[in-house]
Structures are given as C-alpha cells and as structure tokens.
Design a protein around this motif. Structure first.
Motif, short mmCIF file in Angstrom:
data_model
loop_
_atom_site.label_atom_id
_atom_site.label_comp_id
_atom_site.label_asym_id
_atom_site.label_seq_id
_atom_site.Cartn_x
_atom_site.Cartn_y
_atom_site.Cartn_z
N PHE A 203 45.36 39.90 42.34
CA PHE A 203 44.67 39.44 40.97
C PHE A 203 44.65 38.12 39.86
N ARG A 204 43.48 38.16 39.67
CA ARG A 204 43.07 36.76 38.49
C ARG A 204 44.76 36.83 37.45
N LYS A 205 44.04 38.42 36.50
CA LYS A 205 44.65 38.31 35.49
C LYS A 205 45.45 40.04 35.47
N PRO A 206 47.23 39.98 35.00
CA PRO A 206 47.71 41.38 34.56
C PRO A 206 46.63 41.77 33.43
N HIS A 207 46.93 43.03 33.39
CA HIS A 207 46.73 44.37 31.96
C HIS A 207 48.05 44.70 31.59
N PRO A 208 47.42 45.75 30.73
CA PRO A 208 48.60 46.50 29.48
C PRO A 208 48.25 48.00 30.60
N GLU A 292 53.09 54.67 39.64
CA GLU A 292 53.09 54.88 41.67
C GLU A 292 53.44 53.70 41.32
N PHE A 293 52.51 52.87 41.12
CA PHE A 293 52.05 51.47 41.84
C PHE A 293 53.84 50.13 41.36
N PHE A 294 54.03 50.41 40.47
CA PHE A 294 55.47 49.84 40.02
C PHE A 294 56.88 50.24 41.23
N ARG A 295 56.75 51.83 41.40
CA ARG A 295 57.43 52.32 42.29
C ARG A 295 58.14 51.30 43.44
N MET A 296 56.03 51.35 43.89
CA MET A 296 56.22 50.68 45.33
C MET A 296 56.34 49.17 45.37
N ALA A 297 56.36 48.34 43.60
CA ALA A 297 55.99 47.63 43.76
C ALA A 297 58.15 47.05 43.80
N ARG A 298 58.36 47.85 43.38
CA ARG A 298 60.29 47.67 43.10
C ARG A 298 60.55 48.14 44.42
N ARG A 299 59.98 48.56 45.59
CA ARG A 299 61.03 49.15 46.79
C ARG A 299 60.37 47.82 47.60
N GLY A 300 59.47 46.71 47.44
CA GLY A 300 58.84 45.74 48.25
C GLY A 300 58.56 46.07 48.77
N ARG A 301 57.42 47.36 48.47
CA ARG A 301 56.45 47.89 49.00
C ARG A 301 55.16 47.19 49.69
N ILE A 302 55.23 46.20 48.06
CA ILE A 302 53.63 45.35 47.57
C ILE A 302 54.26 44.28 47.29
N THR A 303 53.23 43.17 47.64
CA THR A 303 53.53 41.71 47.78
C THR A 303 52.68 41.51 46.55
N LEU A 304 52.81 40.84 45.14
CA LEU A 304 51.95 40.21 44.25
C LEU A 304 51.61 38.72 44.41
N ARG A 305 50.09 38.70 44.61
CA ARG A 305 49.17 37.34 44.38
C ARG A 305 48.39 36.38 42.76
N ARG A 306 48.99 36.30 42.39
CA ARG A 306 47.75 35.94 41.35
C ARG A 306 47.21 34.77 41.22
N ASP A 307 45.87 35.28 42.22
CA ASP A 307 44.80 34.73 42.52
C ASP A 307 43.27 35.02 43.07
N SER A 308 42.39 34.51 43.59
CA SER A 308 41.57 35.58 44.11
C SER A 308 41.18 35.01 44.77
N ILE A 309 40.08 35.56 46.13
CA ILE A 309 39.46 35.52 47.60
C ILE A 309 38.08 34.28 47.65
N ALA A 310 38.63 33.84 48.22
CA ALA A 310 37.60 32.33 48.03
C ALA A 310 36.56 32.27 49.08
N ALA A 311 37.28 33.01 50.61
CA ALA A 311 36.12 33.05 51.47
C ALA A 311 37.01 33.65 52.38
N PHE A 312 35.64 34.61 53.22
CA PHE A 312 36.86 34.91 54.76
C PHE A 312 36.47 34.24 55.29
N PRO A 313 37.31 32.67 56.55
CA PRO A 313 36.29 31.88 57.62
C PRO A 313 36.06 33.08 58.34
#
Length: 518
Positions: A203-208, A292-313
């Motif tokens: 994601f580029r930026k988080p939302h409330p 539901e998302f925050f519960r999964m994130a706290r369990r370590g089931r989701i990795t967070l990357r503040r970034d964007s996709i540049a290409a599919f090589p």
C-alpha cells in the motif's frame, strides 16, 4: 427554473439507488422501467461481484431504506448474502419485479424532442425505446480501476480487481499480494490471511479505519452518523455553532479529532505501519471497517509493505518501487473504480461531466437537462437513505412541484460546492462523494421540497441520536400532505426553547422562595 412533468421514466441500474428510485416514482404515478445488464437486481451486491468475507461498513439499522428494516435474523453488520436477501425482499414487498428488465444493457441514451431515446440490448436483440425522463442509477462503482504496470502480461498468475476475486479457491494455499489500503483491500487481505499460504499487503499510504463495535458493544457507525459528530466536519454551509467550531473554536475541533483518532487506533491495536499520516478528518473519504484484517495482522498472517508495484519482470516475481522484490501466485488490486457514462451520447456526457467532475445540482440534476437525473451520485455513509431522499427530490421535480433557481445560479452553486469538495474530500476528485456530510445534504433536499428538516421532537434526540433512515419513513405521506394542504409544522423543542424553559422555571422558583420568605 420551472420543472417539467411527464409520465414515462427509464431508470438505468437496478442497484440500491435504482430500486428505491423505481419505487418512489412508481408510487408518484410514473410508468417506470428499470434496465440492468446483470441477471439479478442488487448492483455491487450481486453474487458475481462480491468477494468472500464482504460485509457492510454500516450496521443493519443504518444500511437500510426508511420503510424496510432488516430482519432481526441478519447480522448486526450484514454479509453480502444477507444484503442480497434484503434487497430481494424489498423488490418482493413493494412489487417492483414487473418494473425490472434484467439481462438488458442500455447502450445509448440520446435526447429527443421532449424526452430521450434509449437503445437497449437484451435477450431479444436491440431495441429503441422512448421515455419522457431518464434517471441514471448506474452507480459510482461501475468500472474496476486497474493500474497500468510494466510487464503485466508476463506475470505467471492471475492479476485481478477485488470485485473479480469472488472464488474462495483463488487464494487457497497460494502466495497472495493485495494492493491497496482501503476497506476492500483489508477485506481481501483478511480472507487471504486466513486461507492463503502467504499474504502481503502492499500500500502507498494507510487510511483511517473503525472497529465494528465500540467498547460496550455499540456499532461504530453510530459514532459517525449523528448531527453532533457531523458538526465537526466543515460543510460548505454552516450553522452558528459550526462557524464557531471551524473558526474561533477550531482548537476544540482539532482536539476532538485527535482524541477520536487515538481512540480508534487503541481499539484496533493498529500496527505502526498502518497508522494514518494525519488524524481525522483527513482521509475520511476512505474510512472503513477493518476488524478482521487487524486480527489477522496481529496473528502474523499478513505482511505489511508500504510501497507500490513498479513492474512484473516475469514469472512469479513482483518488483517494488522501493527496490524490493516479492514472489506471488496471485495479485489482487483493490484500487478503486472509474465512474463511466459510456452509454450517454457525447453531447449529453459533456454536459454532465466537465474535466472529469460531475456537474450536478444537489448531486442530482444537470441544470440544462431538466429531464435527466442522477440518483446515487451524492454517495454517502448511508447510501440507501441519501439515494431515497434524492429519489423523492427528483420525482417531485419531474412532477413539476419543485421550485429550482435559475440555471446560472445552479451552475454557480455547482462550482462553489465543487471547490469545497476538492478541499474537504481530495481523494474523490470526481465530485460524486459526500461521505460523512449526510444530514447536511439531506437537509438541503428537504428544504427544497418544503418539508420539515427536524425529524424528532427535541434537540437532544435530533442531534445526539443516530441519524436513522426510519426518521423519513413517512416521506411519501408528507409529500402527499404538502400537495393537498401544505406543510405542517412539527412539534420541536429546540435548544433556545429548552434554555428559555429552564430560565423561566429558575425565575419562578426564585420568586416563589422570595414570596415564601416574606
């Protein structure tokens, strides 16, 4: 400008806005036909457009039409199947099925003398049909928006929009990347976090975000959907109290939003990477519900990357703009929607939308096209209600019973409101979204119709209770009464009357004590 009457109305779209518009206009005596290219009514809630785990942002009491509550058996926050059942029961209860032409796509709307011609394509081929009026209810979630990324054709797995990620088997046991940070992105990531081998949110930026329930079990939408909270948002027209809160009392407003933002972060136990860059009301147009998302994130089931996709090589590789690389079997883009009006003839579309922005008075009417209306393009935090009141406003206009300003004044109002929206809701540049400004917008429509704005009998319930659709359940009868006998004043105890009553009681008690002392 005088409104124009007529009898035959063509409605484009059988979603939330289209269904209530059909009911309102049918009850007002119009001959109504509703067109939808899908096999079922329901718009964004039909089965072929809803991803697994989808629920409403609103509780069932606020995500409803005014005269048709959800059954008690529905979840407090209904899931997609329950919303479909609810809309089907609305169609059945109010006899709307004969008005619907499903599997029928409107491919062109052209203006003719005194009305419009609709070219439609259905099971029996192409037809040209004549209508006195047309209402566009095609929705603001009409066409998925997908970013153009280098090498997309080289990726070794599915690349799809969140509305297309409807098969639960799509993520099972796979490496999934979800792109985005809005409500749809968090929903898809939560589902993948539970069922995929690996899930990464890019994601580029988080939302409330809101929790579904506040401490004590109150649905969180009730914190937003009331006149008191809405007064802390800066509307383009303000009461005296609002002028104070957004002027000399701005410090109070700032502290209020800092407190609310901190409370929400604590309630959700928001990871640092997903803490918004600024407190509310910044980002309010992207506010969603994400337990539901925050519960999964706290369990370590989701990795967070503040970034964007540049290409599919190539293959399963995904190259990030920040220099990193990920591997994925599936990429889901929860990257929003485009509002397309490809069925409007070019001469109509260039009137309705200029430089990408809708030019609609009250978010409903193009000033120079008085027989063409839009319902659902003042999208709000309670879209059933805002669509329903808009339908009444438009029907009253089509009946010739609504007094509108001159065309130049309507254009001036559209420009003024557009400037305000660009400041208040910058992430919605198209001008179709009102978000939290629900009661303000509805009040304007009610005043235009000559109907009471205050919907309860005292200022405490009016300003602090939840702004429920049921407040407007008698609107059809009120409009009939207005037509027959004129509007009647409602009994309402205002702040001024309350303070006056307290002052009178205090003075009377003081006088009583003084006389008794003598």
């Amino acid at each position: 400008m005088a409104s124009t009457g007529g009898k035959r109305v063509g409605i484009i779209g059988a979603g939330i806005a289209g269904l209530v518009t059909a009911k309102v206009m049918r009850d007002d005596g119009f001959e109504v036909v509703v067109f939808d290219r899908e096999a079922a009514a329901g718009g964004v809630w039909i089965e072929t457009r809803t991803y697994p785990g989808l629920r409403t942002n609103n509780s069932r009491d606020t995500y409803a039409y005014s005269d048709h509550p959800y059954p008690e058996s529905a979840d407090v926050f209904p899931n997609a199947a329950q919303v479909r059942d609810y809309l089907a029961s609305y169609v059945e209860r109010f006899g709307l099925k004969p008005l619907l032409r499903l599997y029928t796509e409107v491919i062109r709307v052209s203006e003719t003398a005194g009305g419009f011609e609709l070219r439609v394509r259905g099971p029996d081929g192409v037809e040209d049909l004549r209508f006195d009026f047309v209402v566009v209810c095609a929705g603001v979630f009409s066409t998925p928006s997908l970013p153009e990324i280098a090498g997309s054709g080289e990726f070794g797995g599915p690349l799809l929009h969140s509305s297309q990620a409807i098969d639960p088997a799509l993520v099972a046991g796979r490496r999934v990347i979800v792109v985005g940070a809005g409500k749809s992105a968090l929903d898809c990531a939560a589902w993948a976090g539970e069922h995929a081998r690996q899930c990464t949110l890019v994601f580029r930026k988080p939302h409330p975000m809101l929790p579904r329930f506040l401490p004590g079990g109150t649905p969180s939408d009730r914190m937003v959907l009331n006149r008191f909270t809405e007064s802390f948002f800066r509307y383009h027209r303000q009461t005296r109290i609002e002028r104070f809160l957004h002027g000399p009392g701005r410090g109070i407003t700032d502290r209020y939003w800092r407190t609310v933002s901190a409370t929400l972060r604590l309630a959700l136990r928001t990871p640092r990477a997903l803490v918004p860059d600024a407190p509310l009301p910044a980002g309010i147009e992207n506010l969603g519900v994400g337990d539901e998302f925050f519960r999964m994130a706290r369990r370590g089931r989701i990795t967070l990357r503040r970034d964007s996709i540049a290409a599919f090589p190539g293959g399963t590789a995904v190259e990030l703009a920040g220099g990193g690389r990920l591997d994925a079997d599936v990429v889901v883009f929860a990257t929003g929607w485009r509002q397309e009006l490809e069925f409007l003839a070019p001469e109509l579309e260039q009137v309705v939308r200029v430089d990408g922005r809708f030019q609609l008075y009250r978010h409903i009417l193009p000033p120079t096209l008085p027989r063409l209306g839009f319902v659902g393009y003042g999208s709000s935090d309670a879209c059933q209600l805002s669509a329903e009141i808009s339908a009444h406003w438009l029907s009253q206009h089509f009946l010739g019973e609504l007094s509108l300003p001159p065309i130049a004044d309507m254009h001036g109002e559209i420009t003024r409101v557009g400037r305000w929206l660009a400041e208040a809701l910058p992430a919605r540049p198209e001008g179709y979204f009102l978000g939290p400004y629900l009661s303000h917008h509805i009040d304007e429509l009610m005043r235009d119709m000559g109907l009471p704005v205050r919907r309860t009998d005292n200022f405490v319930s009016e300003y602090f209770d939840t702004f429920l659709p049921s407040r407007y359940a008698d609107l059809t009868e009120e409009r009939l009464q207005l037509r027959a006998r004129g509007s009647r004043r409602r009994r309402y105890v205002s702040v001024r009357k309350s303070l006056g009553g307290v002052a009178a009681l205090t003075l009377g008690f003081a006088l009583y004590r003084r006389l008794r002392g003598r």
